[in-house]
Scaffold this motif. Structure first.
Motif, PDB file in Angstrom:
ATOM      1  N   THR A   1       6.379   9.934   5.201  1.00  0.00           N
ATOM      2  CA  THR A   1       7.001   8.636   4.931  1.00  0.00           C
ATOM      3  C   THR A   1       7.318   7.895   6.228  1.00  0.00           C
ATOM      4  O   THR A   1       7.225   6.662   6.270  1.00  0.00           O
ATOM      5  N   SER A   2       7.660   8.614   7.268  1.00  0.00           N
ATOM      6  CA  SER A   2       7.950   7.946   8.544  1.00  0.00           C
ATOM      7  C   SER A   2       6.702   7.265   9.101  1.00  0.00           C
ATOM      8  O   SER A   2       6.772   6.179   9.683  1.00  0.00           O
ATOM      9  N   THR A   3       5.554   7.886   8.901  1.00  0.00           N
ATOM     10  CA  THR A   3       4.288   7.294   9.350  1.00  0.00           C
ATOM     11  C   THR A   3       3.966   6.062   8.505  1.00  0.00           C
ATOM     12  O   THR A   3       3.594   5.013   9.043  1.00  0.00           O
ATOM     13  N   LEU A   4       4.123   6.194   7.190  1.00  0.00           N
ATOM     14  CA  LEU A   4       3.894   5.047   6.304  1.00  0.00           C
ATOM     15  C   LEU A   4       4.826   3.893   6.648  1.00  0.00           C
ATOM     16  O   LEU A   4       4.407   2.731   6.669  1.00  0.00           O
TER      17      LEU A   4
ATOM     18  N   GLN B   1       4.591  -2.659  10.712  1.00  0.00           N
ATOM     19  CA  GLN B   1       3.689  -3.118  11.780  1.00  0.00           C
ATOM     20  C   GLN B   1       3.986  -2.454  13.133  1.00  0.00           C
ATOM     21  O   GLN B   1       3.687  -3.006  14.182  1.00  0.00           O
ATOM     22  N   ARG B   2       4.552  -1.255  13.101  1.00  0.00           N
ATOM     23  CA  ARG B   2       4.825  -0.519  14.338  1.00  0.00           C
ATOM     24  C   ARG B   2       3.658   0.360  14.755  1.00  0.00           C
ATOM     25  O   ARG B   2       3.581   0.795  15.895  1.00  0.00           O
ATOM     26  N   SER B   3       2.768   0.645  13.809  1.00  0.00           N
ATOM     27  CA  SER B   3       1.622   1.499  14.122  1.00  0.00           C
ATOM     28  C   SER B   3       0.440   1.106  13.245  1.00  0.00           C
ATOM     29  O   SER B   3       0.589   0.411  12.245  1.00  0.00           O
ATOM     30  N   THR B   4      -0.727   1.578  13.671  1.00  0.00           N
ATOM     31  CA  THR B   4      -1.978   1.284  12.971  1.00  0.00           C
ATOM     32  C   THR B   4      -2.520   2.585  12.396  1.00  0.00           C
ATOM     33  O   THR B   4      -2.604   3.580  13.113  1.00  0.00           O
TER      34      THR B   4
ATOM     35  N   GLN C   1      -8.520   5.816   4.717  1.00  0.00           N
ATOM     36  CA  GLN C   1      -9.264   6.330   3.563  1.00  0.00           C
ATOM     37  C   GLN C   1      -8.326   7.008   2.576  1.00  0.00           C
ATOM     38  O   GLN C   1      -8.467   6.814   1.356  1.00  0.00           O
ATOM     39  N   ARG C   2      -7.364   7.774   3.049  1.00  0.00           N
ATOM     40  CA  ARG C   2      -6.408   8.437   2.142  1.00  0.00           C
ATOM     41  C   ARG C   2      -5.604   7.408   1.360  1.00  0.00           C
ATOM     42  O   ARG C   2      -5.361   7.569   0.155  1.00  0.00           O
ATOM     43  N   LEU C   3      -5.177   6.354   2.052  1.00  0.00           N
ATOM     44  CA  LEU C   3      -4.429   5.292   1.386  1.00  0.00           C
ATOM     45  C   LEU C   3      -5.292   4.590   0.339  1.00  0.00           C
ATOM     46  O   LEU C   3      -4.842   4.351  -0.783  1.00  0.00           O
TER      47      LEU C   3
END
Length: 120
Positions: free
Chosen positions: A41-44, A50-53, A60-62
């Motif tokens: 969840t922290s990555t999501l 908009q802090r990471s790409t 693909q997983r998303l």
């Protein structure tokens, strides 16, 4: 905070990905999406804020979890990137004046060739 200054293109891609994720996942929480994708969840949260790409694998997983094509998440996977004008201006503005002139000259040559072919 990024390790390097993000280019206008990278900032724009993050903005678009965040918008697309919000639209595609509007019926589920980030926790539910994390469970379906095995992405923390922290990555999501970083993608949504908009802090990471997302990496190609996570895109693909998303897409799989949301039942959409990966270009519906990340426009770089679509065939119509320039048609949507997602990045052309951002890339062009980063070019030196000499390279901008070369791009414009090439575009003018292409347009002339296209018009010549139409008139035949």
């Amino acid at each position: 905070m990024p390790r390097h200054e993000l280019s206008p293109f990278e900032r724009n891609i993050r903005r678009i990905i965040a918008q697309n994720l919000k639209a595609a996942s509007r019926d589920m929480t980030q926790a539910e999406l994390a469970e379906k994708t095995d992405i923390p969840t922290s990555t999501l949260s970083g993608y949504f804020a908009q802090r990471s790409t997302p990496s190609p694998g996570n895109v693909q997983r998303l897409a799989d979890a949301l039942g959409v094509h990966k270009s519906a998440i990340d426009p770089r996977y679509g065939d119509d990137l320039l048609e949507k004008d997602v990045c052309f201006e951002a890339i062009f503005s980063q070019l030196s004046p000499e390279r901008q002139k070369a791009v414009l000259t090439f575009a003018q040559q292409q347009l002339r060739a296209q018009l010549d072919n139409l008139s035949k």
